[in-house]
Scaffold this motif. Structure first.
Motif, mmCIF file in Angstrom:
data_model
loop_
_atom_site.group_PDB
_atom_site.id
_atom_site.type_symbol
_atom_site.label_atom_id
_atom_site.label_comp_id
_atom_site.label_asym_id
_atom_site.label_seq_id
_atom_site.Cartn_x
_atom_site.Cartn_y
_atom_site.Cartn_z
ATOM 1 N N SER A 164 45.376 40.745 41.515
ATOM 2 C CA SER A 164 44.756 41.782 42.345
ATOM 3 C C SER A 164 44.888 41.470 43.834
ATOM 4 N N GLY A 165 45.752 40.538 44.217
ATOM 5 C CA GLY A 165 46.001 40.326 45.645
ATOM 6 C C GLY A 165 45.803 38.882 46.071
ATOM 7 N N TYR A 166 45.793 38.703 47.373
ATOM 8 C CA TYR A 166 45.817 37.382 48.002
ATOM 9 C C TYR A 166 44.757 36.416 47.468
ATOM 10 N N ARG A 167 43.513 36.875 47.460
ATOM 11 C CA ARG A 167 42.439 35.943 47.070
ATOM 12 C C ARG A 167 42.569 35.546 45.610
ATOM 13 N N ALA A 168 42.951 36.527 44.788
ATOM 14 C CA ALA A 168 43.167 36.218 43.366
ATOM 15 C C ALA A 168 44.329 35.234 43.235
ATOM 16 N N GLY A 190 44.417 30.630 61.250
ATOM 17 C CA GLY A 190 44.922 31.124 59.971
ATOM 18 C C GLY A 190 44.141 32.342 59.525
ATOM 19 N N TYR A 191 44.680 33.018 58.549
ATOM 20 C CA TYR A 191 44.084 34.274 58.045
ATOM 21 C C TYR A 191 42.594 34.073 57.776
ATOM 22 N N PHE A 192 41.776 34.853 58.456
ATOM 23 C CA PHE A 192 40.327 34.654 58.455
ATOM 24 C C PHE A 192 39.751 34.578 57.037
ATOM 25 N N THR A 232 50.892 28.615 53.735
ATOM 26 C CA THR A 232 51.508 28.995 55.006
ATOM 27 C C THR A 232 52.032 30.424 54.986
ATOM 28 N N THR A 233 52.129 31.003 56.189
ATOM 29 C CA THR A 233 52.669 32.356 56.353
ATOM 30 C C THR A 233 53.947 32.234 57.191
ATOM 31 N N PRO A 234 55.044 31.784 56.592
ATOM 32 C CA PRO A 234 56.215 31.406 57.389
ATOM 33 C C PRO A 234 56.935 32.568 58.064
ATOM 34 N N GLN A 237 53.546 34.379 61.070
ATOM 35 C CA GLN A 237 52.328 33.589 60.941
ATOM 36 C C GLN A 237 51.107 34.485 61.159
ATOM 37 N N SER A 238 50.109 34.299 60.319
ATOM 38 C CA SER A 238 48.889 35.094 60.475
ATOM 39 C C SER A 238 47.845 34.234 61.166
ATOM 40 N N PRO A 239 47.389 34.589 62.366
ATOM 41 C CA PRO A 239 47.587 35.854 63.066
ATOM 42 C C PRO A 239 48.639 35.843 64.180
ATOM 43 N N GLU A 265 53.600 30.006 49.719
ATOM 44 C CA GLU A 265 54.109 30.912 50.758
ATOM 45 C C GLU A 265 53.394 32.253 50.636
ATOM 46 N N ASP A 266 52.705 32.656 51.687
ATOM 47 C CA ASP A 266 52.040 33.967 51.707
ATOM 48 C C ASP A 266 52.939 34.913 52.504
ATOM 49 N N ASP A 267 53.717 35.715 51.774
ATOM 50 C CA ASP A 267 54.690 36.597 52.433
ATOM 51 C C ASP A 267 54.110 38.009 52.517
ATOM 52 N N TYR A 268 52.975 38.128 53.211
ATOM 53 C CA TYR A 268 52.189 39.363 53.131
ATOM 54 C C TYR A 268 52.838 40.554 53.812
ATOM 55 N N ASP A 269 53.651 40.328 54.864
ATOM 56 C CA ASP A 269 54.256 41.496 55.519
ATOM 57 C C ASP A 269 55.710 41.212 55.926
ATOM 58 N N GLY A 295 52.959 37.506 47.088
ATOM 59 C CA GLY A 295 53.145 38.746 47.838
ATOM 60 C C GLY A 295 52.077 39.762 47.471
ATOM 61 N N THR A 296 52.105 40.887 48.152
ATOM 62 C CA THR A 296 51.076 41.911 47.953
ATOM 63 C C THR A 296 51.667 43.294 48.199
ATOM 64 N N PHE A 297 51.115 44.297 47.579
ATOM 65 C CA PHE A 297 51.509 45.676 47.899
ATOM 66 C C PHE A 297 50.525 46.328 48.871
ATOM 67 N N SER A 298 49.596 45.519 49.389
ATOM 68 C CA SER A 298 48.602 46.085 50.310
ATOM 69 C C SER A 298 49.242 46.596 51.591
ATOM 70 N N LYS A 299 50.323 45.958 52.029
ATOM 71 C CA LYS A 299 50.939 46.343 53.312
ATOM 72 C C LYS A 299 52.044 47.377 53.122
ATOM 73 N N THR A 300 52.626 47.409 51.953
ATOM 74 C CA THR A 300 53.753 48.318 51.753
ATOM 75 C C THR A 300 53.320 49.624 51.083
ATOM 76 N N MET A 305 45.361 49.780 46.393
ATOM 77 C CA MET A 305 46.144 49.561 45.179
ATOM 78 C C MET A 305 45.680 48.295 44.442
ATOM 79 N N ARG A 306 45.307 47.289 45.230
ATOM 80 C CA ARG A 306 44.890 45.985 44.696
ATOM 81 C C ARG A 306 45.921 45.403 43.731
ATOM 82 N N ILE A 307 47.155 45.371 44.144
ATOM 83 C CA ILE A 307 48.158 44.704 43.329
ATOM 84 C C ILE A 307 48.933 43.709 44.194
#
Ligand SMILES: Cc1ncc(COP(=O)(O)O)c(C=O)c1O
Length: 468
Positions: A164-168, A190-192, A232-234, A237-239, A265-269, A295-300, A305-307
Protein backbone atom coordinates in the motif's frame (compact mmCIF):
# COMPACT_ATOMS: atom_id res chain seq x y z
CA UNK A 1 -32.42 -4.87 24.22
CA UNK A 2 -35.22 -2.60 25.39
CA UNK A 3 -36.63 0.54 23.76
CA UNK A 4 -34.81 2.78 26.27
CA UNK A 5 -31.44 1.60 25.10
CA UNK A 6 -32.31 2.15 21.43
CA UNK A 7 -33.64 5.61 22.26
CA UNK A 8 -30.51 6.48 24.29
CA UNK A 9 -28.13 5.28 21.56
CA UNK A 10 -29.80 7.38 18.87
CA UNK A 11 -29.99 10.43 21.08
CA UNK A 12 -26.30 10.15 21.94
CA UNK A 13 -25.26 9.71 18.31
CA UNK A 14 -27.21 12.81 17.36
CA UNK A 15 -25.75 14.88 20.21
CA UNK A 16 -22.25 13.69 19.31
CA UNK A 17 -22.76 14.82 15.74
CA UNK A 18 -22.31 11.33 14.31
CA UNK A 19 -25.85 11.42 12.96
CA UNK A 20 -26.64 14.72 11.29
CA UNK A 21 -29.90 16.59 10.57
CA UNK A 22 -31.34 15.16 7.37
CA UNK A 23 -29.70 11.71 7.72
CA UNK A 24 -31.99 8.79 7.10
CA UNK A 25 -32.41 6.13 9.79
CA UNK A 26 -33.29 2.47 9.09
CA UNK A 27 -36.94 1.44 8.90
CA UNK A 28 -38.51 -0.06 12.03
CA UNK A 29 -38.72 -3.48 10.40
CA UNK A 30 -35.08 -3.45 9.29
CA UNK A 31 -33.70 -2.31 12.64
CA UNK A 32 -35.86 -4.78 14.59
CA UNK A 33 -34.51 -7.51 12.36
CA UNK A 34 -30.93 -6.32 12.75
CA UNK A 35 -31.13 -6.06 16.55
CA UNK A 36 -33.25 -9.22 16.89
CA UNK A 37 -35.92 -7.43 18.93
CA UNK A 38 -39.68 -7.08 18.53
CA UNK A 39 -40.87 -4.41 16.09
CA UNK A 40 -42.83 -2.84 18.92
CA UNK A 41 -39.59 -2.17 20.84
CA UNK A 42 -38.09 -0.17 17.97
CA UNK A 43 -41.43 1.51 17.26
CA UNK A 44 -41.63 2.79 20.86
CA UNK A 45 -38.06 4.18 20.72
CA UNK A 46 -38.79 5.91 17.38
CA UNK A 47 -42.03 7.39 18.76
CA UNK A 48 -40.20 8.95 21.69
CA UNK A 49 -37.41 10.29 19.44
CA UNK A 50 -40.06 11.75 17.12
CA UNK A 51 -41.99 13.18 20.05
CA UNK A 52 -38.88 14.92 21.35
CA UNK A 53 -38.13 16.34 17.92
CA UNK A 54 -35.02 14.30 17.09
CA UNK A 55 -36.74 12.29 14.32
CA UNK A 56 -39.32 13.18 11.69
CA UNK A 57 -41.33 10.60 9.81
CA UNK A 58 -41.92 11.11 6.09
CA UNK A 59 -44.38 8.24 5.68
CA UNK A 60 -43.39 5.83 2.94
CA UNK A 61 -40.16 7.80 2.31
CA UNK A 62 -38.83 6.76 5.71
CA UNK A 63 -37.71 8.30 8.97
CA UNK A 64 -35.05 11.02 9.18
CA UNK A 65 -33.08 12.98 11.73
CA UNK A 66 -35.03 16.22 11.98
CA UNK A 67 -33.46 18.59 9.41
CA UNK A 68 -34.63 21.54 11.55
CA UNK A 69 -32.64 20.29 14.51
CA UNK A 70 -30.23 22.95 15.77
CA UNK A 71 -27.75 21.56 18.22
CA UNK A 72 -26.01 23.99 20.49
CA UNK A 73 -22.21 23.78 20.32
CA UNK A 74 -22.30 22.78 23.99
CA UNK A 75 -24.15 19.61 23.11
CA UNK A 76 -21.25 18.60 20.87
CA UNK A 77 -18.52 19.93 23.08
CA UNK A 78 -17.72 16.76 24.99
CA UNK A 79 -16.50 14.99 21.84
CA UNK A 80 -14.36 17.64 20.21
CA UNK A 81 -11.94 15.28 18.49
CA UNK A 82 -14.58 13.23 16.76
CA UNK A 83 -16.61 16.14 15.48
CA UNK A 84 -13.64 18.27 14.42
CA UNK A 85 -11.33 15.76 12.82
CA UNK A 86 -12.88 15.74 9.31
CA UNK A 87 -12.36 19.53 9.06
CA UNK A 88 -8.76 19.27 10.18
CA UNK A 89 -8.13 16.65 7.55
CA UNK A 90 -9.77 18.77 4.88
CA UNK A 91 -7.39 21.64 5.65
CA UNK A 92 -4.41 19.26 5.72
CA UNK A 93 -5.36 17.82 2.37
CA UNK A 94 -6.25 21.04 0.64
CA UNK A 95 -3.67 23.59 -0.36
CA UNK A 96 -2.57 24.83 -3.74
CA UNK A 97 1.10 24.01 -3.25
CA UNK A 98 0.87 20.62 -1.62
CA UNK A 99 3.83 18.36 -2.20
CA UNK A 100 3.93 15.40 -4.48
CA UNK A 101 0.36 15.47 -5.80
CA UNK A 102 0.08 14.67 -9.52
CA UNK A 103 -1.66 17.26 -11.72
CA UNK A 104 -5.24 16.45 -10.82
CA UNK A 105 -6.66 18.53 -13.69
CA UNK A 106 -4.86 16.30 -16.19
CA UNK A 107 -5.86 12.93 -14.82
CA UNK A 108 -7.26 10.81 -17.68
CA UNK A 109 -10.69 10.34 -16.10
CA UNK A 110 -12.42 8.99 -19.19
CA UNK A 111 -9.88 6.23 -19.81
CA UNK A 112 -9.81 5.37 -16.14
CA UNK A 113 -13.61 5.15 -15.97
CA UNK A 114 -13.75 2.94 -19.02
CA UNK A 115 -11.11 0.57 -17.70
CA UNK A 116 -12.68 0.56 -14.22
CA UNK A 117 -16.05 -0.45 -15.67
CA UNK A 118 -14.51 -3.24 -17.70
CA UNK A 119 -12.47 -4.48 -14.72
CA UNK A 120 -15.52 -4.57 -12.45
CA UNK A 121 -17.68 -6.32 -15.04
CA UNK A 122 -15.06 -8.96 -15.74
CA UNK A 123 -14.46 -9.87 -12.09
CA UNK A 124 -14.30 -13.66 -12.07
CA UNK A 125 -15.45 -15.76 -9.09
CA UNK A 126 -11.87 -16.72 -8.23
CA UNK A 127 -10.97 -13.02 -8.16
CA UNK A 128 -13.53 -12.53 -5.40
CA UNK A 129 -11.64 -14.74 -2.97
CA UNK A 130 -8.77 -13.52 -0.79
CA UNK A 131 -6.40 -11.55 -3.06
CA UNK A 132 -2.91 -12.99 -3.58
CA UNK A 133 -0.63 -11.69 -0.82
CA UNK A 134 2.20 -10.70 -3.17
CA UNK A 135 -0.21 -8.97 -5.53
CA UNK A 136 -2.36 -9.54 -8.61
CA UNK A 137 -0.14 -11.39 -11.08
CA UNK A 138 -0.94 -9.33 -14.22
CA UNK A 139 -0.07 -6.18 -12.24
CA UNK A 140 3.20 -7.69 -11.03
CA UNK A 141 4.02 -8.60 -14.62
CA UNK A 142 3.12 -5.13 -15.90
CA UNK A 143 5.21 -3.43 -13.20
CA UNK A 144 8.24 -5.66 -13.88
CA UNK A 145 8.01 -4.90 -17.56
CA UNK A 146 7.64 -1.15 -16.93
CA UNK A 147 10.63 -1.07 -14.55
CA UNK A 148 12.83 -3.04 -16.93
CA UNK A 149 12.01 -0.76 -19.85
CA UNK A 150 11.81 2.62 -18.13
CA UNK A 151 13.94 2.44 -15.01
CA UNK A 152 16.69 0.16 -16.32
CA UNK A 153 15.99 -2.77 -13.99
CA UNK A 154 16.29 -6.41 -14.84
CA UNK A 155 13.66 -8.05 -12.65
CA UNK A 156 11.11 -10.84 -12.93
CA UNK A 157 7.44 -10.62 -11.94
CA UNK A 158 8.09 -13.03 -9.05
CA UNK A 159 10.28 -10.33 -7.48
CA UNK A 160 7.47 -7.78 -7.28
CA UNK A 161 5.56 -7.46 -4.00
CA UNK A 162 2.57 -5.12 -4.24
CA UNK A 163 2.00 -3.00 -1.12
CA UNK A 164 0.00 0.00 0.00
CA UNK A 165 2.95 2.38 -0.44
CA UNK A 166 6.12 3.71 1.11
CA UNK A 167 5.41 3.10 4.78
CA UNK A 168 4.17 -0.42 4.12
CA UNK A 169 7.34 -1.01 2.06
CA UNK A 170 9.65 -0.02 4.89
CA UNK A 171 7.69 -1.92 7.52
CA UNK A 172 7.60 -5.07 5.43
CA UNK A 173 11.27 -4.99 4.42
CA UNK A 174 12.46 -4.47 7.97
CA UNK A 175 10.06 -7.10 9.35
CA UNK A 176 11.30 -9.67 6.87
CA UNK A 177 15.03 -8.93 6.77
CA UNK A 178 16.09 -7.00 9.89
CA UNK A 179 17.19 -8.21 13.29
CA UNK A 180 15.84 -6.01 16.10
CA UNK A 181 19.05 -4.05 16.65
CA UNK A 182 20.32 -3.78 13.10
CA UNK A 183 21.77 -0.38 12.27
CA UNK A 184 19.57 1.56 9.83
CA UNK A 185 20.75 4.70 8.01
CA UNK A 186 18.57 7.49 6.71
CA UNK A 187 19.33 10.68 4.82
CA UNK A 188 19.55 14.01 6.64
CA UNK A 189 17.53 15.93 5.61
CA UNK A 190 15.16 13.14 4.68
CA UNK A 191 11.52 12.47 3.89
CA UNK A 192 9.65 13.73 6.95
CA UNK A 193 7.21 10.82 7.28
CA UNK A 194 9.94 8.28 6.61
CA UNK A 195 11.98 9.72 9.45
CA UNK A 196 8.98 9.73 11.80
CA UNK A 197 8.19 6.11 10.99
CA UNK A 198 11.78 4.90 11.33
CA UNK A 199 12.19 6.59 14.71
CA UNK A 200 9.43 4.27 15.87
CA UNK A 201 10.35 1.02 14.19
CA UNK A 202 14.15 1.11 13.90
CA UNK A 203 15.76 1.52 17.35
CA UNK A 204 19.29 1.72 15.96
CA UNK A 205 18.68 4.60 13.53
CA UNK A 206 21.44 6.96 12.34
CA UNK A 207 21.61 9.79 9.84
CA UNK A 208 23.88 10.55 6.90
CA UNK A 209 24.23 14.14 5.72
CA UNK A 210 23.31 15.12 2.18
CA UNK A 211 25.19 17.63 0.02
CA UNK A 212 24.94 18.68 -3.61
CA UNK A 213 25.96 15.21 -4.79
CA UNK A 214 23.39 13.44 -2.64
CA UNK A 215 24.04 11.25 0.38
CA UNK A 216 27.61 11.57 1.69
CA UNK A 217 28.96 8.05 1.24
CA UNK A 218 32.40 8.93 2.64
CA UNK A 219 30.67 9.91 5.87
CA UNK A 220 28.70 6.65 5.79
CA UNK A 221 31.88 4.62 5.43
CA UNK A 222 33.74 6.61 8.04
CA UNK A 223 31.14 6.44 10.80
CA UNK A 224 28.62 3.75 9.96
CA UNK A 225 30.23 1.16 7.75
CA UNK A 226 28.68 -1.55 9.94
CA UNK A 227 25.14 -0.52 8.97
CA UNK A 228 22.83 -3.23 7.73
CA UNK A 229 20.31 -0.99 5.89
CA UNK A 230 20.69 2.33 4.08
CA UNK A 231 17.52 4.03 2.93
CA UNK A 232 18.08 6.53 0.16
CA UNK A 233 16.36 8.57 -2.55
CA UNK A 234 19.12 8.53 -5.18
CA UNK A 235 17.28 9.88 -8.22
CA UNK A 236 15.83 13.01 -6.59
CA UNK A 237 16.88 13.29 -2.99
CA UNK A 238 13.92 14.01 -0.75
CA UNK A 239 13.65 16.91 -0.07
CA UNK A 240 16.70 18.59 -1.68
CA UNK A 241 15.99 17.03 -5.12
CA UNK A 242 19.70 16.56 -5.93
CA UNK A 243 20.74 13.32 -7.66
CA UNK A 244 23.26 10.95 -6.16
CA UNK A 245 26.39 11.34 -8.29
CA UNK A 246 27.56 8.38 -10.33
CA UNK A 247 30.82 7.91 -8.36
CA UNK A 248 28.85 7.89 -5.13
CA UNK A 249 26.39 5.38 -6.55
CA UNK A 250 29.23 3.00 -7.29
CA UNK A 251 30.81 3.69 -3.91
CA UNK A 252 27.51 2.91 -2.15
CA UNK A 253 27.00 -0.32 -4.09
CA UNK A 254 30.57 -1.47 -3.48
CA UNK A 255 30.18 -0.82 0.26
CA UNK A 256 26.88 -2.74 0.33
CA UNK A 257 28.45 -5.69 -1.42
CA UNK A 258 31.55 -5.81 0.79
CA UNK A 259 29.54 -5.41 3.95
CA UNK A 260 26.64 -7.63 2.91
CA UNK A 261 24.29 -4.74 3.64
CA UNK A 262 21.02 -3.75 2.00
CA UNK A 263 20.38 -0.48 0.21
CA UNK A 264 16.69 0.44 0.10
CA UNK A 265 16.15 2.63 -2.93
CA UNK A 266 13.07 4.86 -2.68
CA UNK A 267 12.41 5.80 -6.31
CA UNK A 268 9.28 7.80 -5.53
CA UNK A 269 9.35 10.25 -8.45
CA UNK A 270 12.18 9.01 -10.69
CA UNK A 271 9.92 9.30 -13.74
CA UNK A 272 10.00 13.07 -13.62
CA UNK A 273 13.30 14.33 -14.85
CA UNK A 274 13.40 17.30 -17.18
CA UNK A 275 16.57 18.86 -18.40
CA UNK A 276 18.58 15.71 -19.09
CA UNK A 277 17.39 12.26 -19.96
CA UNK A 278 15.57 10.34 -17.24
CA UNK A 279 18.17 8.97 -14.81
CA UNK A 280 18.16 5.16 -14.55
CA UNK A 281 17.49 3.82 -11.08
CA UNK A 282 20.39 2.97 -8.74
CA UNK A 283 19.12 -0.60 -8.97
CA UNK A 284 20.08 -0.67 -12.65
CA UNK A 285 23.77 -0.56 -11.60
CA UNK A 286 23.41 -3.19 -8.91
CA UNK A 287 25.32 -6.24 -10.13
CA UNK A 288 25.24 -8.06 -6.78
CA UNK A 289 21.55 -7.72 -5.94
CA UNK A 290 22.11 -5.65 -2.81
CA UNK A 291 19.48 -3.00 -3.67
CA UNK A 292 15.88 -3.43 -2.61
CA UNK A 293 14.05 -1.18 -5.03
CA UNK A 294 10.77 0.43 -3.94
CA UNK A 295 8.28 2.49 -5.91
CA UNK A 296 4.81 3.98 -5.70
CA UNK A 297 1.93 4.98 -7.94
CA UNK A 298 1.15 7.94 -5.69
CA UNK A 299 3.10 10.34 -7.93
CA UNK A 300 2.21 8.91 -11.31
CA UNK A 301 -1.47 8.03 -10.79
CA UNK A 302 -2.83 9.38 -7.48
CA UNK A 303 -1.99 9.09 -3.78
CA UNK A 304 -5.50 7.79 -3.07
CA UNK A 305 -4.66 4.72 -5.15
CA UNK A 306 -2.50 3.44 -2.27
CA UNK A 307 -0.47 1.11 -4.43
CA UNK A 308 3.29 0.78 -4.17
CA UNK A 309 5.71 -2.08 -4.64
CA UNK A 310 8.96 -3.66 -3.60
CA UNK A 311 11.38 -5.36 -5.98
CA UNK A 312 12.74 -8.15 -3.81
CA UNK A 313 16.30 -9.34 -4.47
CA UNK A 314 16.04 -12.90 -5.80
CA UNK A 315 17.69 -14.44 -2.75
CA UNK A 316 15.01 -12.93 -0.47
CA UNK A 317 11.90 -13.89 -2.44
CA UNK A 318 11.21 -17.02 -0.39
CA UNK A 319 11.63 -15.12 2.87
CA UNK A 320 9.23 -12.38 1.74
CA UNK A 321 6.83 -15.02 0.51
CA UNK A 322 6.78 -16.95 3.76
CA UNK A 323 6.59 -13.95 6.09
CA UNK A 324 4.25 -12.09 3.76
CA UNK A 325 1.69 -14.86 4.23
CA UNK A 326 1.76 -14.17 7.97
CA UNK A 327 2.06 -10.37 8.01
CA UNK A 328 -0.07 -9.33 5.04
CA UNK A 329 -3.45 -10.10 3.49
CA UNK A 330 -2.97 -8.66 0.00
CA UNK A 331 -4.48 -5.45 -1.35
CA UNK A 332 -8.04 -5.10 -2.69
CA UNK A 333 -8.11 -6.79 -6.04
CA UNK A 334 -10.24 -4.44 -8.11
CA UNK A 335 -7.90 -1.41 -7.98
CA UNK A 336 -5.00 -3.71 -8.87
CA UNK A 337 -6.93 -5.03 -11.82
CA UNK A 338 -7.75 -1.52 -13.04
CA UNK A 339 -4.15 -0.38 -12.65
CA UNK A 340 -2.80 -3.47 -14.43
CA UNK A 341 -5.02 -2.78 -17.43
CA UNK A 342 -4.00 0.89 -17.42
CA UNK A 343 -0.38 -0.20 -17.73
CA UNK A 344 -0.97 -3.05 -20.16
CA UNK A 345 -2.92 -0.84 -22.58
CA UNK A 346 -0.08 1.71 -22.58
CA UNK A 347 -2.03 4.60 -21.01
CA UNK A 348 0.44 4.80 -18.13
CA UNK A 349 3.39 5.46 -20.44
CA UNK A 350 1.47 8.09 -22.40
CA UNK A 351 0.30 9.77 -19.22
CA UNK A 352 3.81 9.99 -17.75
CA UNK A 353 5.21 11.38 -20.97
CA UNK A 354 2.54 14.08 -20.99
CA UNK A 355 3.09 14.89 -17.31
CA UNK A 356 6.83 15.20 -17.79
CA UNK A 357 6.31 18.03 -20.26
CA UNK A 358 3.59 19.63 -18.20
CA UNK A 359 5.55 19.60 -14.94
CA UNK A 360 8.53 21.13 -16.65
CA UNK A 361 6.34 24.07 -17.73
CA UNK A 362 4.64 24.35 -14.36
CA UNK A 363 7.97 24.35 -12.57
CA UNK A 364 9.20 27.24 -14.69
CA UNK A 365 6.00 29.16 -14.03
CA UNK A 366 6.34 28.61 -10.31
CA UNK A 367 9.96 29.76 -10.18
CA UNK A 368 9.10 32.93 -12.11
CA UNK A 369 6.11 33.68 -9.91
CA UNK A 370 8.14 33.23 -6.70
CA UNK A 371 10.94 35.50 -7.95
CA UNK A 372 8.47 38.21 -8.96
CA UNK A 373 6.27 37.98 -5.86
CA UNK A 374 9.02 37.82 -3.22
CA UNK A 375 12.06 39.65 -4.59
CA UNK A 376 15.23 38.95 -2.63
CA UNK A 377 13.64 36.47 -0.22
CA UNK A 378 14.45 33.09 -1.75
CA UNK A 379 17.22 31.46 -3.71
CA UNK A 380 17.28 28.21 -5.63
CA UNK A 381 19.80 25.52 -6.34
CA UNK A 382 18.38 24.29 -9.54
CA UNK A 383 18.08 20.57 -9.89
CA UNK A 384 16.89 18.55 -12.85
CA UNK A 385 13.70 16.96 -11.72
CA UNK A 386 11.17 15.96 -9.13
CA UNK A 387 7.75 17.27 -8.28
CA UNK A 388 8.69 19.97 -5.82
CA UNK A 389 11.16 22.81 -5.48
CA UNK A 390 13.09 23.97 -2.47
CA UNK A 391 13.05 27.73 -2.03
CA UNK A 392 15.95 28.40 0.37
CA UNK A 393 15.68 31.49 2.54
CA UNK A 394 18.41 33.93 1.53
CA UNK A 395 18.53 35.16 5.08
CA UNK A 396 16.93 34.26 8.37
CA UNK A 397 15.70 31.02 9.81
CA UNK A 398 12.00 31.75 9.92
CA UNK A 399 10.88 28.91 7.69
CA UNK A 400 8.47 27.41 10.23
CA UNK A 401 6.69 30.72 10.78
CA UNK A 402 6.58 31.27 7.04
CA UNK A 403 5.20 27.80 6.31
CA UNK A 404 2.53 28.31 8.97
CA UNK A 405 1.57 31.64 7.41
CA UNK A 406 1.34 30.19 3.91
CA UNK A 407 -0.58 27.15 5.11
CA UNK A 408 -3.07 29.38 6.92
CA UNK A 409 -3.73 30.89 3.50
CA UNK A 410 -4.31 27.45 1.99
CA UNK A 411 -0.90 27.16 0.30
CA UNK A 412 0.19 24.15 2.36
CA UNK A 413 4.00 24.12 2.06
CA UNK A 414 6.55 22.53 4.40
CA UNK A 415 9.44 24.15 6.27
CA UNK A 416 12.72 22.61 5.15
CA UNK A 417 14.28 22.72 8.63
CA UNK A 418 11.64 20.26 9.86
CA UNK A 419 13.13 17.56 7.63
CA UNK A 420 16.51 17.65 9.31
CA UNK A 421 17.30 15.28 12.14
CA UNK A 422 20.70 16.34 13.39
CA UNK A 423 23.08 17.75 10.79
CA UNK A 424 23.34 21.49 10.32
CA UNK A 425 19.97 22.72 9.20
CA UNK A 426 19.16 24.79 6.18
CA UNK A 427 16.04 26.90 6.01
CA UNK A 428 13.48 27.29 3.28
CA UNK A 429 10.13 26.15 1.96
CA UNK A 430 9.43 22.87 0.20
CA UNK A 431 6.86 23.75 -2.44
CA UNK A 432 4.77 21.62 -4.77
CA UNK A 433 3.95 23.13 -8.15
CA UNK A 434 2.32 20.37 -10.14
CA UNK A 435 -1.20 21.73 -9.73
CA UNK A 436 -0.41 25.31 -10.72
CA UNK A 437 -2.01 25.79 -14.12
CA UNK A 438 -0.78 29.24 -15.13
CA UNK A 439 1.50 32.12 -14.19
CA UNK A 440 -1.58 34.24 -13.47
CA UNK A 441 -2.91 31.63 -11.07
CA UNK A 442 0.45 31.41 -9.28
CA UNK A 443 0.63 35.21 -8.94
CA UNK A 444 -2.92 35.32 -7.59
CA UNK A 445 -2.14 32.65 -5.03
CA UNK A 446 0.98 34.49 -3.86
CA UNK A 447 -1.02 37.72 -3.52
CA UNK A 448 -2.63 36.10 -0.47
CA UNK A 449 0.68 35.98 1.39
CA UNK A 450 2.87 38.56 -0.32
CA UNK A 451 2.60 41.45 2.10
CA UNK A 452 2.82 39.34 5.23
CA UNK A 453 5.74 37.32 3.85
CA UNK A 454 7.73 40.43 3.02
CA UNK A 455 6.94 41.87 6.45
CA UNK A 456 7.97 38.67 8.20
CA UNK A 457 11.17 38.38 6.21
CA UNK A 458 11.92 42.08 6.71
CA UNK A 459 11.78 41.60 10.48
CA UNK A 460 13.89 38.43 10.22
CA UNK A 461 16.55 40.43 8.38
CA UNK A 462 16.44 43.17 10.99
CA UNK A 463 16.88 40.61 13.79
CA UNK A 464 19.83 39.12 11.96
CA UNK A 465 21.48 42.52 11.56
CA UNK A 466 20.97 43.31 15.25
CA UNK A 467 22.38 39.93 16.29
CA UNK A 468 25.47 40.57 14.19
C1 LIG B 1 10.30 10.61 -0.41
C2 LIG B 1 9.00 9.93 -0.65
N1 LIG B 1 8.97 8.61 -0.74
C3 LIG B 1 7.83 7.95 -0.98
C4 LIG B 1 6.64 8.61 -1.13
C5 LIG B 1 5.41 7.84 -1.47
O1 LIG B 1 4.64 7.55 -0.43
P1 LIG B 1 3.37 6.62 -0.64
O2 LIG B 1 3.73 5.53 -1.57
O3 LIG B 1 3.12 6.08 0.73
O4 LIG B 1 2.26 7.49 -1.11
C6 LIG B 1 6.61 9.99 -1.02
C7 LIG B 1 5.36 10.72 -1.13
O5 LIG B 1 5.21 11.87 -0.82
C8 LIG B 1 7.83 10.68 -0.79
O6 LIG B 1 7.88 12.02 -0.73
Amino acid sequence: MGYKKIYARYRQQILDGLLKPGDRVPSIRLLANELQVARKTVETAYEILTGEGYFVSRGAKGTYINPELRLTPKANAHKPVLSRSPDIQAVERKGDLRLGIPALDEFPHKKWLLISGKAARSLRPEEMLMPPVMGFLPLREAIASYLNISRGLNCLPNQIFITSGYRANLRLILSVLAQPNDKVLFEDPGYFYGQQLLKRIAPNLHYIPVDRQGMDIDYLQRYHSDARFTITTPTHQSPLAVSLSLPRKHQLLAWAQQNNSWVIEDDYDGEFHYTKKVIPALKSLDMHDRVIYTGTFSKTIMPAMRIGYIVMPQETVTQFNELGEILETGLPLLPQKILAQFLIEGHFYRHIKKMRLLYQQRRRIMLEAIETSFPGVFEFELTDGGMHIVAFLKRGIEDKALATLWTEHDLCVKPLSNWYAQTQKRYGLVIGYTNIRSYEQAMKIFQRVRVETMALMGSAWKTEIILR
